[in-house]
Design an enzyme around this catalytic site. Structure first.
Site, PDB file in Angstrom:
ATOM      1  N   LYS A 168      -5.703  -9.277   4.481  1.00 25.94           N
ATOM      2  CA  LYS A 168      -4.267  -9.576   4.392  1.00 25.94           C
ATOM      3  C   LYS A 168      -3.788 -10.482   5.528  1.00 25.94           C
ATOM      4  O   LYS A 168      -2.672 -10.352   6.010  1.00 25.94           O
ATOM      5  CB  LYS A 168      -3.448  -8.275   4.350  1.00 25.94           C
ATOM      6  CG  LYS A 168      -3.754  -7.422   3.129  1.00 25.94           C
ATOM      7  CD  LYS A 168      -3.056  -6.090   3.125  1.00 25.94           C
ATOM      8  CE  LYS A 168      -3.760  -5.063   3.966  1.00 25.94           C
ATOM      9  NZ  LYS A 168      -3.401  -3.676   3.661  1.00 25.94           N
ATOM     10  N   ASP A 203      -4.725   3.666   2.994  1.00 22.73           N
ATOM     11  CA  ASP A 203      -3.487   3.959   2.245  1.00 22.73           C
ATOM     12  C   ASP A 203      -3.748   4.469   0.825  1.00 22.73           C
ATOM     13  O   ASP A 203      -2.973   5.270   0.293  1.00 22.73           O
ATOM     14  CB  ASP A 203      -2.531   2.754   2.231  1.00 22.73           C
ATOM     15  CG  ASP A 203      -3.189   1.455   1.770  1.00 22.73           C
ATOM     16  OD1 ASP A 203      -4.410   1.430   1.562  1.00 22.73           O
ATOM     17  OD2 ASP A 203      -2.453   0.453   1.639  1.00 22.73           O
TER      18      ASP A 203
HETATM   19  C1  BGC Z   1      -7.381  -3.514   2.249  1.00 25.99           C
HETATM   20  C2  BGC Z   1      -7.427  -2.092   1.756  1.00 25.99           C
HETATM   21  C3  BGC Z   1      -6.031  -1.608   1.456  1.00 25.99           C
HETATM   22  C4  BGC Z   1      -5.316  -2.570   0.526  1.00 25.99           C
HETATM   23  C5  BGC Z   1      -3.899  -2.149   0.199  1.00 25.99           C
HETATM   24  C6  BGC Z   1      -6.601  -4.390   1.290  1.00 25.99           C
HETATM   25  O1  BGC Z   1      -6.463  -5.680   1.814  1.00 25.99           O
HETATM   26  O2  BGC Z   1      -8.693  -4.011   2.379  1.00 25.99           O
HETATM   27  O3  BGC Z   1      -8.058  -1.253   2.689  1.00 25.99           O
HETATM   28  O4  BGC Z   1      -6.103  -0.350   0.861  1.00 25.99           O
HETATM   29  O5  BGC Z   1      -5.279  -3.853   1.104  1.00 25.99           O
HETATM   30  O6  BGC Z   1      -3.125  -2.050   1.338  1.00 25.99           O
END
Ligand code: BGC
Length: 461
Positions: A168, A203
């Protein structure tokens, strides 16, 4: 009026736009192939021989106990994983869970891309602020904290895990490969806060646990927000990488990290040129390929790249690419949802407003109609992608007659067309296994408190 604009009048769609809509279209055949790809990826991640190189890691969360309503006490939860993070004070009583206080804090870009110390000190500062604001007096007891950290982690224990990779567009230096609880706890101690991190979880695990608190049939957790991912309850017999005890309950929650579908090239058969282009401009290139096709961080950015191409081809905005639209991330997924939700009739007031804010001086009706079509197609594609992964997971969980799915995230909560298309598609793609979605407000944060409460048992009354 140019030739290409005249062609857009009436219902006629210019061939450049048709070509893009076709590239984004997922046929029934592709949808079923997607489910098969997901199944194969789950298997590769679970099996010890293939796990190391697998795209979808199927991480073991070490969460085994499900809540049963007997949890009591007060717990703090820290929910971190996007551009904002939350701190919650929760109280578990015989009446249920009360969120006594909740605060949302912004995580500035320089903190998300700075050093480990800056990052964890910033969080500890906000925890301090929260305690000063919401605790009448500083208790002498050390308070248990559940920490939702929404990134892929290799977990050793419930309260110890190394970050595998940032996603992200986070890029805090010096955290990958380190124990996230140790780093947080160091900052907590530096600030002299009376907090002890008793559980660390993804999460998706949090939202599963929050759902399970209210519904015993909840076996899947789903996040469709800034990123996308799912977790599920797996029998230990299927988790051959499990090296812990085989005591009851013989199950463990698996954080699939399905946002990484396609990192091994398995989705290339259905990616559009814009998906490749977007990936090449991100900090975590060739990672999170599936997530980058639709999740909240990215859907708007895919739309932006499409609009730029159509402007360059002379199909949109009289062939001009406005300066604002040139900036990465400026066209957010919120804009996509506002256009899809607001412009379904003959009015195009949302597209008008948003395109003007992008520097398009006078968006024509044709511009607005085409932008609307593109946003709708991206929404539909994203909803199908999520539905396919969930259909694959339902086959694995085999919960009949219905499986509860704890769910959270802005695309689910705040984008009705996305949510409704996803639910409808899932019904089509999974005729055998049914799902019931359970949206829990602040689910990922509350889940951290639920896990903290289940592990602490009744000790914190
Ligand atoms: C992460 C996950 C997370 C998801 C939602 C992804 O980019 O790798 O660990 O659960 O985003 O937040």
């Amino acid at each position: 009026m140019s030739g290409s604009q005249m062609k857009q009048n009436g219902e006629h769609v210019p061939k450049e736009v048709s070509a893009i809509l076709d590239a984004l279209h997922l046929t029934d055949e592709v949808q079923h192939e997607l489910i098969a790809v997901c199944q194969r990826s789950f298997d590769l991640g679970l099996q010890p021989e293939t796990h190391e190189d697998a795209a979808v890691k199927m991480l073991i969360s070490h969460v085994r106990l499900m809540p049963n309503g007997t949890e009591r006490g007060n717990y703090l939860a820290l929910d971190m994983g996007g551009t904002n993070f939350r701190v919650l004070l929760t109280k578990f009583t015989s009446e249920g869970i009360e969120v006594a206080a909740v605060e949302k804090y912004h995580l500035p870009h320089d903190v998300r891309t700075g050093t480990s110390d800056q990052f964890f000190d910033y969080i500890a500062d906000k925890l301090d602020l929260f305690i000063k604001t919401h605790f009448a007096k500083c208790d002498s007891v050390t308070f248990p904290l559940g920490f939702t950290f929404s990134f892929p982690m290799e977990q050793r224990r419930l309260d110890s895990a190394d970050l595998l990779i940032w996603t992200k567009d986070f890029a805090v230096d010096g955290v990958v490969g380190k124990d996230v609880v140790a780093l947080l706890q160091k900052a907590i101690v530096k600030k002299r806060l009376k907090l002890r991190t008793v559980a660390l979880l993804n999460d998706t695990v949090g939202v599963l646990m929050a759902g399970a608190y209210y519904d015993n049939d909840c076996k899947i957790g789903l996040i469709v927000g800034t990123g996308c991912n799912a977790a599920y309850v797996a029998p230990l017999s299927e988790v051959t990488r499990w090296t812990g005890d085989n005591d009851e309950p013989q199950q463990v929650v698996i954080d699939t990290e399905c946002g990484a579908f396609g990192d091994d090239g398995s989705l290339d058969f259905m990616r559009a040129e814009f998906d490749f282009d977007l990936d090449s401009r991100t900090l975590n290139k060739r990672n999170q390929i599936y997530e980058k096709m639709f999740s909240g961080k990215y859907m708007g950015e895919v739309a932006r790249l499409i609009l730029i191409k159509l402007a360059q081809q002379g199909v949109l905005f009289e062939g001009e690419v406005p300066d604002t639209l040139q900036q990465q991330w400026v066209f957010t997924t919120l804009f996509v949802s506002e256009i899809v939700e607001g412009d379904s009739g003959v009015q195009h007031s949302q597209s008008q407003r948003i395109l003007k804010s992008m520097g398009v001086d006078n968006p024509s009706t044709v511009d607005c109609k085409l932008v609307y079509k593109i946003c709708c197609k991206l929404t539909e594609r994203g909803a199908i992608l999520v539905a396919a992964a969930i259909a694959a997971l339902l086959i694995r969980v085999k919960k009949s007659p219905v499986c509860g799915i704890g769910v959270d995230g802005s695309l689910y909560n705040e984008f009705p067309t996305f949510r409704n298309t996803m639910v409808k598609k899932l019904e089509e793609l999974s005729p055998e296994y049914k799902a019931r979605f359970l949206a829990v407000d602040d689910g990922s944060g509350i889940g951290a408190a639920v896990v903290a409460a289940t592990v602490s048992g009744q000790s914190n009354k």
